[in-house]
Design a protein around this motif. Sequence first.
Motif, PDB file in Angstrom:
ATOM      1  N   TRP A 121     -71.488  82.466 -16.618  1.00  0.00           N
ATOM      2  CA  TRP A 121     -71.577  82.617 -15.265  1.00  0.00           C
ATOM      3  C   TRP A 121     -72.774  83.916 -15.146  1.00  0.00           C
ATOM      4  O   TRP A 121     -72.651  84.706 -15.825  1.00  0.00           O
ATOM      5  CB  TRP A 121     -70.547  83.034 -14.307  1.00  0.00           C
ATOM      6  CG  TRP A 121     -69.603  81.886 -14.222  1.00  0.00           C
ATOM      7  CD1 TRP A 121     -68.681  81.334 -15.262  1.00  0.00           C
ATOM      8  CD2 TRP A 121     -69.729  80.858 -13.228  1.00  0.00           C
ATOM      9  NE1 TRP A 121     -68.084  80.151 -14.706  1.00  0.00           N
ATOM     10  CE2 TRP A 121     -68.585  79.908 -13.422  1.00  0.00           C
ATOM     11  CE3 TRP A 121     -70.299  80.742 -12.021  1.00  0.00           C
ATOM     12  CZ2 TRP A 121     -68.356  78.840 -12.783  1.00  0.00           C
ATOM     13  CZ3 TRP A 121     -69.978  79.641 -11.244  1.00  0.00           C
ATOM     14  CH2 TRP A 121     -69.139  78.705 -11.535  1.00  0.00           C
ATOM     15  N   ASP A 130     -73.965  79.042 -12.420  1.00  0.00           N
ATOM     16  CA  ASP A 130     -72.911  78.465 -13.196  1.00  0.00           C
ATOM     17  C   ASP A 130     -73.478  78.323 -14.692  1.00  0.00           C
ATOM     18  O   ASP A 130     -74.685  78.536 -14.919  1.00  0.00           O
ATOM     19  CB  ASP A 130     -72.259  77.373 -12.359  1.00  0.00           C
ATOM     20  CG  ASP A 130     -73.154  76.108 -12.836  1.00  0.00           C
ATOM     21  OD1 ASP A 130     -74.053  75.760 -13.739  1.00  0.00           O
ATOM     22  OD2 ASP A 130     -72.784  75.076 -12.044  1.00  0.00           O
ATOM     23  N   GLN A 146     -75.035  78.038  -7.663  1.00  0.00           N
ATOM     24  CA  GLN A 146     -73.628  77.833  -6.836  1.00  0.00           C
ATOM     25  C   GLN A 146     -73.662  78.501  -5.534  1.00  0.00           C
ATOM     26  O   GLN A 146     -73.134  77.996  -4.569  1.00  0.00           O
ATOM     27  CB  GLN A 146     -72.563  77.955  -7.606  1.00  0.00           C
ATOM     28  CG  GLN A 146     -72.283  76.888  -8.857  1.00  0.00           C
ATOM     29  CD  GLN A 146     -72.022  75.489  -8.406  1.00  0.00           C
ATOM     30  OE1 GLN A 146     -72.074  75.226  -7.394  1.00  0.00           O
ATOM     31  NE2 GLN A 146     -72.080  74.730  -9.448  1.00  0.00           N
ATOM     32  N   GLN A 176     -65.203  79.318 -10.167  1.00  0.00           N
ATOM     33  CA  GLN A 176     -64.619  78.984 -11.571  1.00  0.00           C
ATOM     34  C   GLN A 176     -63.325  78.252 -11.242  1.00  0.00           C
ATOM     35  O   GLN A 176     -63.194  77.315 -12.198  1.00  0.00           O
ATOM     36  CB  GLN A 176     -64.338  80.474 -12.006  1.00  0.00           C
ATOM     37  CG  GLN A 176     -65.489  81.057 -12.665  1.00  0.00           C
ATOM     38  CD  GLN A 176     -65.079  82.527 -13.039  1.00  0.00           C
ATOM     39  OE1 GLN A 176     -63.977  83.165 -12.939  1.00  0.00           O
ATOM     40  NE2 GLN A 176     -66.105  82.827 -14.104  1.00  0.00           N
ATOM     41  N   ARG A 192     -64.417  74.584 -10.696  1.00  0.00           N
ATOM     42  CA  ARG A 192     -64.880  74.029 -12.142  1.00  0.00           C
ATOM     43  C   ARG A 192     -63.913  73.724 -13.011  1.00  0.00           C
ATOM     44  O   ARG A 192     -63.662  72.618 -13.637  1.00  0.00           O
ATOM     45  CB  ARG A 192     -65.817  75.350 -12.710  1.00  0.00           C
ATOM     46  CG  ARG A 192     -66.705  74.632 -13.622  1.00  0.00           C
ATOM     47  CD  ARG A 192     -67.825  75.649 -14.279  1.00  0.00           C
ATOM     48  NE  ARG A 192     -68.341  75.152 -15.609  1.00  0.00           N
ATOM     49  CZ  ARG A 192     -69.356  74.657 -15.786  1.00  0.00           C
ATOM     50  NH1 ARG A 192     -69.976  74.277 -14.505  1.00  0.00           N
ATOM     51  NH2 ARG A 192     -69.956  74.383 -16.700  1.00  0.00           N
TER      52      ARG A 192
END
Lengths: 83, 131
Positions: free
Chosen positions: A70, B59, B65, B89, B92
Motif C-alpha cells: 500500500w 493499493d 483507491q 485493506q 480487499r
Amino acid sequence: MAEQESIGCGRPTGSVVGERPKEKEDVETTHKEAAVSTIMVGRKAPDFVAPAYHQGGFKQVKLSDFLGSWVVLCFYPGDFTFV
Amino acid sequence: MSVDSQFVHKMWDEHELSKMVQGGIPFPMVADAAGHIGSAYGVYDPDAGVNVRGRFIIDPDGVIQAMEVLTPPVGRKVEETLRQIRAFQHVRETGGKEVTPSGWEPGKKVLKPGPDLVGRVWEVWNPKDDE
C-alpha cells in the motif's frame, strides 16, 4: 529499491514513466492532453521515477517498485511548511 | 513530494523534521522539480509553481483507491488517511464481500452488500451505535 546515487551539480527532475519530454511548440497539445488525462479512483496510478532523499541518502524512487504494498502519495506546496 | 529538490528535502529533514520525528522522516521524500508528476496527478498549480495538497492511497495492484486534494492553507489529518487504508485493506481481504459504512473503524460493524440489504440498512446499521 534503487541503490544510492552519486550526486553531481546537475539537478535532474522526475518524470512520468513512458512520457516523452514535451517540446516548446507542443504547448497547445499539452493543454489538450492535460484536459483528457484523468486521474480517478479505481484507475491505475500514473507511474513515475524521480530523485528522492531517504534516510540520509539520495536515490531514485519508482512508484511501480512498490507494487505489492500500500502506498500513500502525498503532495504538498513546499518544504518548511506543514503537510 | 513537492517541487523542492532532494537537497532541500535533506535540509528540511535534518534541521526541522528530525526534531519532531525521532530519527527523521522514515519514507522517501521525492523531488518533483518541474511539477511533471504533480501534473500527471492533477495537483500541480502552474500559476503558483507548486503542487497543492494532494493525497493518494494506492493499493498493491497500483490502483488509486482514494484521493484528497486541498488548497494550501489547510493541513490534513493523518489518522483519517490511516482509517481509510485500514478500511480498504478490510474490503480487499474480504474480496469486496464486506464494505465499511461511514465512520468505520476496525472492529466496528461492516455491511454485506446484496439484494437482502437494499432498503434495510437501517435495520442492521445505526451510525449512532458507533458513538
